[in-house]
Design a protein around this motif. Structure first.
Motif, PDB file in Angstrom:
ATOM      1  N   ALA A  69      -2.785  12.965  -3.556  1.00 43.14           N
ATOM      2  CA  ALA A  69      -2.817  11.567  -3.129  1.00 43.14           C
ATOM      3  C   ALA A  69      -3.987  11.307  -2.184  1.00 43.14           C
ATOM      4  O   ALA A  69      -4.593  10.234  -2.206  1.00 43.14           O
ATOM      5  N   GLY A  70      -4.336  12.309  -1.378  1.00 42.02           N
ATOM      6  CA  GLY A  70      -5.472  12.160  -0.483  1.00 42.02           C
ATOM      7  C   GLY A  70      -6.786  12.059  -1.239  1.00 42.02           C
ATOM      8  O   GLY A  70      -7.660  11.250  -0.895  1.00 42.02           O
ATOM      9  N   GLU A  71      -6.948  12.894  -2.259  1.00 39.29           N
ATOM     10  CA  GLU A  71      -8.164  12.812  -3.081  1.00 39.29           C
ATOM     11  C   GLU A  71      -8.244  11.473  -3.801  1.00 39.29           C
ATOM     12  O   GLU A  71      -9.326  10.875  -3.922  1.00 39.29           O
ATOM     13  N   LEU A  72      -7.097  10.988  -4.281  1.00 39.20           N
ATOM     14  CA  LEU A  72      -7.073   9.678  -4.935  1.00 39.20           C
ATOM     15  C   LEU A  72      -7.495   8.579  -3.963  1.00 39.20           C
ATOM     16  O   LEU A  72      -8.227   7.650  -4.342  1.00 39.20           O
ATOM     17  N   ALA A  73      -7.064   8.688  -2.700  1.00 39.02           N
ATOM     18  CA  ALA A  73      -7.451   7.702  -1.694  1.00 39.02           C
ATOM     19  C   ALA A  73      -8.959   7.705  -1.471  1.00 39.02           C
ATOM     20  O   ALA A  73      -9.589   6.651  -1.349  1.00 39.02           O
ATOM     21  N   VAL A  74      -9.547   8.900  -1.442  1.00 39.02           N
ATOM     22  CA  VAL A  74     -10.983   9.007  -1.174  1.00 39.02           C
ATOM     23  C   VAL A  74     -11.809   8.512  -2.352  1.00 39.02           C
ATOM     24  O   VAL A  74     -12.725   7.686  -2.207  1.00 39.02           O
ATOM     25  N   PHE A  75     -11.486   8.994  -3.552  1.00 32.24           N
ATOM     26  CA  PHE A  75     -12.350   8.741  -4.704  1.00 32.24           C
ATOM     27  C   PHE A  75     -12.043   7.437  -5.436  1.00 32.24           C
ATOM     28  O   PHE A  75     -12.863   6.983  -6.236  1.00 32.24           O
ATOM     29  N   GLY A 123      -4.892  -1.433 -10.552  1.00 31.55           N
ATOM     30  CA  GLY A 123      -5.038  -0.006 -10.293  1.00 31.55           C
ATOM     31  C   GLY A 123      -3.748   0.608  -9.775  1.00 31.55           C
ATOM     32  O   GLY A 123      -3.381   1.734 -10.158  1.00 31.55           O
ATOM     33  N   THR A 124      -3.027  -0.119  -8.925  1.00 33.94           N
ATOM     34  CA  THR A 124      -1.746   0.381  -8.428  1.00 33.94           C
ATOM     35  C   THR A 124      -0.732   0.501  -9.556  1.00 33.94           C
ATOM     36  O   THR A 124       0.006   1.491  -9.654  1.00 33.94           O
ATOM     37  N   ILE A 125      -0.695  -0.510 -10.425  1.00 33.34           N
ATOM     38  CA  ILE A 125       0.198  -0.452 -11.591  1.00 33.34           C
ATOM     39  C   ILE A 125      -0.175   0.728 -12.489  1.00 33.34           C
ATOM     40  O   ILE A 125       0.685   1.459 -12.990  1.00 33.34           O
ATOM     41  N   PHE A 126      -1.476   0.952 -12.671  1.00 33.75           N
ATOM     42  CA  PHE A 126      -1.974   2.059 -13.483  1.00 33.75           C
ATOM     43  C   PHE A 126      -1.523   3.396 -12.904  1.00 33.75           C
ATOM     44  O   PHE A 126      -1.035   4.282 -13.631  1.00 33.75           O
ATOM     45  N   VAL A 127      -1.677   3.564 -11.588  1.00 27.53           N
ATOM     46  CA  VAL A 127      -1.275   4.813 -10.943  1.00 27.53           C
ATOM     47  C   VAL A 127       0.227   5.035 -11.112  1.00 27.53           C
ATOM     48  O   VAL A 127       0.683   6.162 -11.400  1.00 27.53           O
ATOM     49  N   LEU A 169       5.792   6.789  -5.989  1.00 27.79           N
ATOM     50  CA  LEU A 169       5.562   6.074  -4.736  1.00 27.79           C
ATOM     51  C   LEU A 169       4.505   6.769  -3.883  1.00 27.79           C
ATOM     52  O   LEU A 169       3.677   6.119  -3.240  1.00 27.79           O
ATOM     53  N   ILE A 170       4.514   8.110  -3.882  1.00 34.24           N
ATOM     54  CA  ILE A 170       3.530   8.860  -3.101  1.00 34.24           C
ATOM     55  C   ILE A 170       2.115   8.592  -3.612  1.00 34.24           C
ATOM     56  O   ILE A 170       1.189   8.312  -2.834  1.00 34.24           O
ATOM     57  N   GLY A 187      -0.892   6.558  -1.888  1.00 33.73           N
ATOM     58  CA  GLY A 187      -2.166   7.229  -1.665  1.00 33.73           C
ATOM     59  C   GLY A 187      -3.338   6.387  -2.130  1.00 33.73           C
ATOM     60  O   GLY A 187      -4.387   6.341  -1.463  1.00 33.73           O
ATOM     61  N   TYR A 188      -3.173   5.732  -3.259  1.00 34.19           N
ATOM     62  CA  TYR A 188      -4.253   4.877  -3.770  1.00 34.19           C
ATOM     63  C   TYR A 188      -4.370   3.575  -2.989  1.00 34.19           C
ATOM     64  O   TYR A 188      -5.470   3.119  -2.673  1.00 34.19           O
ATOM     65  N   ALA A 189      -3.238   2.961  -2.660  1.00 34.57           N
ATOM     66  CA  ALA A 189      -3.239   1.566  -2.210  1.00 34.57           C
ATOM     67  C   ALA A 189      -3.372   1.382  -0.705  1.00 34.57           C
ATOM     68  O   ALA A 189      -3.669   0.269  -0.264  1.00 34.57           O
ATOM     69  N   TRP A 190      -3.189   2.432   0.110  1.00 33.44           N
ATOM     70  CA  TRP A 190      -3.126   2.172   1.546  1.00 33.44           C
ATOM     71  C   TRP A 190      -4.468   1.747   2.127  1.00 33.44           C
ATOM     72  O   TRP A 190      -4.526   0.898   3.030  1.00 33.44           O
ATOM     73  N   ILE A 191      -5.575   2.278   1.618  1.00 33.45           N
ATOM     74  CA  ILE A 191      -6.879   1.855   2.137  1.00 33.45           C
ATOM     75  C   ILE A 191      -7.220   0.432   1.672  1.00 33.45           C
ATOM     76  O   ILE A 191      -7.656  -0.399   2.485  1.00 33.45           O
ATOM     77  N   PRO A 192      -7.037   0.063   0.387  1.00 34.19           N
ATOM     78  CA  PRO A 192      -7.191  -1.350   0.014  1.00 34.19           C
ATOM     79  C   PRO A 192      -6.276  -2.273   0.820  1.00 34.19           C
ATOM     80  O   PRO A 192      -6.671  -3.397   1.153  1.00 34.19           O
TER      81      PRO A 192
END
Length: 399
Positions: free
Chosen positions: A25-31, A53-57, A72-73, A77-82
């Motif tokens: 999830a961390g790598e997903l957040a970064v990239f 993108g969130t729906i896709f994940v 959910l994890i 991981g993807y959505a928290w920075i957006p």
């Protein structure tokens, strides 16, 4: 900037979904999360990517793990920075304008701009799906060209046949989020595009067609890749004939590309919407550009009062004047003070003197011109040193 970060985010999501090694999830957040946030802070098409993108994940994670907890994890991981980007933007609007939704309903919002355009009869796509599709795809055709769109159509059909809703197919359909956003926003009246096939026929915002390019480019690449694969595999074509066939297909692509480029080159301004719009814009701002250049040549110090947000006044970069010497809407209270007492602040004044009853209202009126009309005594302290059909430059009478 939008396209850069859209493609970067799509690349990150694609890598996460298709790579043999599963990313954390961390790598997903970064990239993927960071470029999505950057896209969101450049244009609102990025917000659509954050949603899709969130729906896709969620869909890909559920397909992989069958675990709601893992879904959910990864989604978090993807959505928290957006999500932080959204909070920052709301906080910025609240802190600067006193309203967290200023970007939606304020005087510089798309809603306010489209209201002005609609009242002038320049928003016929609102509520008209047919005209929306014709207008938008006319810009796409003029931007991408026939060859790319034919290849993209073949690639989309191939993807629908080969993948349907499998993960590789979801990756391709995800690239359509900005395209869908552009069409929907036109239909809802939040975006205006005008070209040779719109009503009225003029040129405006045709660059928005670029948001569809990631989808069409990837689809075209899929078609070319499939053709190349067919030409290099044993498929019933005699081995001795395959090199000739490959050369023939490659030559056909090259010839089609040259013919398209030749057609564009024969009349680039008439046949490329973005260039046609640029030519129209250059002509429509001829007088303001001339006024800006005159002022740049004759400016010899002192403050300048100008409403840069008024129609025809987007000429600040042409002036070459230190921004600290300019009183403009972006100056906030300094601009208000200069409007109340121009002579105490500004040695120079640039006015848009077009009639308020002009047939096309393409932007906000000039607040500086309004102030000088409302208070003739303020103008008495200045002399007119430059005039044109649309603009005037005033210089303070210093004693």
């Amino acid at each position: 900037v939008l396209l850069l970060f859209l493609v970067a985010a799509l690349a990150g999501l694609s890598r996460w979904a298709l790579a043999p090694r599963r990313m954390s999830a961390g790598e997903l957040a970064v990239f993927a999360g960071i470029p999505t946030a950057a896209a969101m802070l450049s244009r609102y098409e990025g917000w659509m990517l954050a949603l899709t993108g969130t729906i896709f994940v969620c869909a890909v994670t559920l397909r992989r793990t069958r675990s709601a907890r893992q879904m959910l994890i990864m989604a978090a991981g993807y959505a928290w920075i957006p999500a932080l980007a959204v909070v920052w933007w709301l906080a910025y609007n609240w802190g600067i304008y006193g309203d967290p939704l200023e970007f939606m309903f304020g005087p510089y919002s798309a809603s306010a701009q489209q209201s002005s355009i609609s009242s002038s009869g320049l928003l016929p796509t609102k509520g008209n799906l047919g005209l929306t599709l014709v207008t938008f795809h006319s810009s796409v055709l003029g931007t991408a060209g026939v060859l790319l769109l034919v290849l993209a159509g073949a690639g989309l059909l191939l993807a629908a046949y080969r993948w349907r809703l499998q993960t590789p197919g979801l990756v391709l359909w995800l690239t359509a989020s900005a395209y869908v956003f552009a069409v929907v926003s036109m239909y809802l009246g939040q975006t205006a595009i005008n070209n040779a096939h719109s009503l009225p026929s003029t040129w405006w915002n045709n660059r928005f067609a670029m948001t569809a390019m990631p989808l069409f480019l990837l689809a075209a690449a899929l078609a070319v890749d499939a053709a190349a694969g067919w030409l290099t595999r044993p498929n019933g074509v005699r081995r001795t004939a395959q090199p000739v066939l490959r050369i023939g297909v490659a030559g056909g692509f090259a010839l089609a590309a040259l013919l398209q480029l030749g057609w564009w080159a024969a009349g680039p301004v008439d046949r490329a919407p973005v260039l046609a719009e640029a030519a129209m814009s250059a002509e429509s701002t001829r007088y303001s550009t001339e006024a800006a250049r005159w002022l740049a040549d004759n400016y010899d110090g002192g403050g300048l009062l100008v409403d840069e947000s008024a129609r025809g006044n987007a000429i600040i970069p042409l002036l070459g004047i230190d921004i600290s010497q300019i009183y403009l809407r972006a100056s906030g209270d300094r601009f208000t003070q200069a409007l109340d007492n121009p002579a105490a602040h500004a040695r120079w004044v640039l006015l848009n003197v077009e009639d308020d009853g002009a047939p096309v209202n393409s932007g906000p009126v000039d607040l500086v011109d309004r102030a000088f009309i409302a208070h003739p005594s303020a103008r008495a302290g200045y002399r007119t040193v430059y005039t044109s059909t649309t603009h005037a430059v005033l210089q303070r009478i210093d004693r």
